[in-house]
Design a protein around this motif. Structure first.
Motif, PDB file in Angstrom:
ATOM      1  N   PRO A  88       0.847  -1.197   0.000  1.00 56.99           N
ATOM      2  CA  PRO A  88       0.000   0.000   0.000  1.00 56.99           C
ATOM      3  C   PRO A  88       0.883   1.248   0.000  1.00 56.99           C
ATOM      4  CG  PRO A  88      -0.823  -1.613   1.560  1.00 56.99           C
ATOM      5  CD  PRO A  88       0.522  -2.101   1.101  1.00 56.99           C
ATOM      6  N   ALA A  89       0.454   2.284  -0.690  1.00 51.03           N
ATOM      7  CA  ALA A  89       1.264   3.488  -0.892  1.00 51.03           C
ATOM      8  C   ALA A  89       1.805   4.065   0.415  1.00 51.03           C
ATOM      9  CB  ALA A  89       0.439   4.536  -1.635  1.00 51.03           C
ATOM     10  N   GLU A  90       0.949   4.189   1.415  1.00 52.73           N
ATOM     11  CA  GLU A  90       1.392   4.788   2.682  1.00 52.73           C
ATOM     12  C   GLU A  90       2.439   3.921   3.368  1.00 52.73           C
ATOM     13  OE1 GLU A  90      -0.426   6.366   6.907  1.00 52.73           O
ATOM     14  OE2 GLU A  90      -1.788   6.054   5.223  1.00 52.73           O
ATOM     15  N   GLN A  91       2.259   2.606   3.336  1.00 57.11           N
ATOM     16  CA  GLN A  91       3.237   1.712   3.962  1.00 57.11           C
ATOM     17  C   GLN A  91       4.558   1.731   3.204  1.00 57.11           C
ATOM     18  OE1 GLN A  91       1.078  -1.948   4.101  1.00 57.11           O
ATOM     19  NE2 GLN A  91       0.070  -1.416   6.016  1.00 57.11           N
ATOM     20  N   ALA A  92       4.509   1.757   1.896  1.00 57.40           N
ATOM     21  CA  ALA A  92       5.735   1.823   1.105  1.00 57.40           C
ATOM     22  C   ALA A  92       6.519   3.082   1.460  1.00 57.40           C
ATOM     23  CB  ALA A  92       5.407   1.783  -0.384  1.00 57.40           C
ATOM     24  N   GLN A  93       5.831   4.202   1.586  1.00 58.56           N
ATOM     25  CA  GLN A  93       6.504   5.455   1.934  1.00 58.56           C
ATOM     26  C   GLN A  93       7.061   5.410   3.347  1.00 58.56           C
ATOM     27  OE1 GLN A  93       7.003   8.066  -0.387  1.00 58.56           O
ATOM     28  NE2 GLN A  93       8.557   8.369   1.187  1.00 58.56           N
ATOM     29  N   ASP A  94       6.308   4.827   4.283  1.00 54.12           N
ATOM     30  CA  ASP A  94       6.790   4.701   5.660  1.00 54.12           C
ATOM     31  C   ASP A  94       8.068   3.865   5.730  1.00 54.12           C
ATOM     32  OD1 ASP A  94       4.672   6.232   6.554  1.00 54.12           O
ATOM     33  OD2 ASP A  94       3.529   4.528   7.351  1.00 54.12           O
ATOM     34  N   VAL A  95       8.119   2.772   4.981  1.00 49.86           N
ATOM     35  CA  VAL A  95       9.309   1.920   4.942  1.00 49.86           C
ATOM     36  C   VAL A  95      10.479   2.694   4.336  1.00 49.86           C
ATOM     37  CG1 VAL A  95      10.335  -0.138   3.883  1.00 49.86           C
ATOM     38  CG2 VAL A  95       8.069  -0.269   4.916  1.00 49.86           C
ATOM     39  N   ALA A  96      10.249   3.378   3.237  1.00 50.82           N
ATOM     40  CA  ALA A  96      11.302   4.157   2.595  1.00 50.82           C
ATOM     41  C   ALA A  96      11.849   5.226   3.546  1.00 50.82           C
ATOM     42  CB  ALA A  96      10.779   4.797   1.309  1.00 50.82           C
ATOM     43  N   ASP A  97      10.964   5.911   4.250  1.00 54.21           N
ATOM     44  CA  ASP A  97      11.383   6.944   5.194  1.00 54.21           C
ATOM     45  C   ASP A  97      12.177   6.350   6.354  1.00 54.21           C
ATOM     46  OD1 ASP A  97      10.033   8.764   3.593  1.00 54.21           O
ATOM     47  OD2 ASP A  97       8.312   8.946   4.953  1.00 54.21           O
ATOM     48  N   ALA A  98      11.712   5.225   6.883  1.00 57.63           N
ATOM     49  CA  ALA A  98      12.408   4.582   8.004  1.00 57.63           C
ATOM     50  C   ALA A  98      13.789   4.086   7.591  1.00 57.63           C
ATOM     51  CB  ALA A  98      11.572   3.424   8.547  1.00 57.63           C
ATOM     52  N   LEU A  99      13.888   3.498   6.423  1.00 56.95           N
ATOM     53  CA  LEU A  99      15.187   3.016   5.952  1.00 56.95           C
ATOM     54  C   LEU A  99      16.144   4.177   5.688  1.00 56.95           C
ATOM     55  CD1 LEU A  99      14.108   0.094   3.608  1.00 56.95           C
ATOM     56  CD2 LEU A  99      15.289  -0.086   5.811  1.00 56.95           C
ATOM     57  N   ALA A 100      15.655   5.256   5.125  1.00 56.47           N
ATOM     58  CA  ALA A 100      16.500   6.426   4.870  1.00 56.47           C
ATOM     59  C   ALA A 100      17.006   7.024   6.179  1.00 56.47           C
ATOM     60  CB  ALA A 100      15.725   7.468   4.065  1.00 56.47           C
ATOM     61  N   ALA A 101      16.141   7.082   7.193  1.00 54.24           N
ATOM     62  CA  ALA A 101      16.531   7.647   8.481  1.00 54.24           C
ATOM     63  C   ALA A 101      17.533   6.763   9.227  1.00 54.24           C
ATOM     64  CB  ALA A 101      15.294   7.868   9.347  1.00 54.24           C
ATOM     65  N   SER A 102      17.393   5.452   9.064  1.00 52.82           N
ATOM     66  CA  SER A 102      18.270   4.540   9.804  1.00 52.82           C
ATOM     67  C   SER A 102      19.561   4.215   9.066  1.00 52.82           C
ATOM     68  CB  SER A 102      17.521   3.250  10.149  1.00 52.82           C
ATOM     69  OG  SER A 102      17.166   2.554   8.976  1.00 52.82           O
ATOM     70  N   HIS A 103      19.656   4.571   7.796  1.00 60.65           N
ATOM     71  CA  HIS A 103      20.859   4.313   6.990  1.00 60.65           C
ATOM     72  C   HIS A 103      21.216   5.561   6.173  1.00 60.65           C
ATOM     73  CE1 HIS A 103      19.117   0.324   7.738  1.00 60.65           C
ATOM     74  NE2 HIS A 103      20.360  -0.112   7.717  1.00 60.65           N
ATOM     75  N   PRO A 104      21.463   6.698   6.839  1.00 61.54           N
ATOM     76  CA  PRO A 104      21.632   7.955   6.090  1.00 61.54           C
ATOM     77  C   PRO A 104      22.885   8.025   5.212  1.00 61.54           C
ATOM     78  CG  PRO A 104      22.147   8.283   8.397  1.00 61.54           C
ATOM     79  CD  PRO A 104      21.583   6.888   8.264  1.00 61.54           C
ATOM     80  N   GLU A 105      23.909   7.296   5.537  1.00 59.93           N
ATOM     81  CA  GLU A 105      25.162   7.413   4.794  1.00 59.93           C
ATOM     82  C   GLU A 105      25.549   6.106   4.111  1.00 59.93           C
ATOM     83  OE1 GLU A 105      27.846  10.083   5.646  1.00 59.93           O
ATOM     84  OE2 GLU A 105      26.450  11.342   6.733  1.00 59.93           O
ATOM     85  N   SER A 106      24.582   5.287   3.811  1.00 55.91           N
ATOM     86  CA  SER A 106      24.889   3.986   3.221  1.00 55.91           C
ATOM     87  C   SER A 106      24.585   3.974   1.724  1.00 55.91           C
ATOM     88  CB  SER A 106      24.072   2.892   3.907  1.00 55.91           C
ATOM     89  OG  SER A 106      22.715   2.972   3.527  1.00 55.91           O
ATOM     90  N   GLU A 107      24.878   2.852   1.122  1.00 58.95           N
ATOM     91  CA  GLU A 107      24.581   2.659  -0.301  1.00 58.95           C
ATOM     92  C   GLU A 107      23.136   2.213  -0.515  1.00 58.95           C
ATOM     93  OE1 GLU A 107      27.359  -0.069  -2.033  1.00 58.95           O
ATOM     94  OE2 GLU A 107      29.073   0.988  -1.227  1.00 58.95           O
TER      95      GLU A 107
END
Length: 66
Positions: free
Chosen positions: A24-43
């Motif tokens: 679902p669109a909202e869940q996909a965005q939540d996952v993307a945001d969480a991963l970006a926040a927890s891995h800010p300097e990764s590949e």
């Protein structure tokens, strides 16, 4: 009246890890945001688009993102 559930394609990539799911669109965005926040300097790369295919597996544990 409830809006229809919009399903998106989420692509998660990091090195040799290359995952494709539908969610679902909202869940996909939540996952993307969480991963970006927890891995800010990764590949790690997460993209979301409308290229949803029926054979894509659903995002695991989607209830965690509700």
């Amino acid at each position: 009246m409830d809006q229809p559930l919009r399903i998106r394609h989420i692509h998660i990539e990091s090195g040799t890890l290359n995952l494709h799911y539908r969610a679902p669109a909202e869940q996909a965005q939540d996952v993307a945001d969480a991963l970006a926040a927890s891995h800010p300097e990764s590949e790690l790369s997460v993209t979301i688009d409308d290229e949803v295919q029926e054979d894509l597996p659903p995002l695991p544990c989607t209830q965690l993102w509700e």
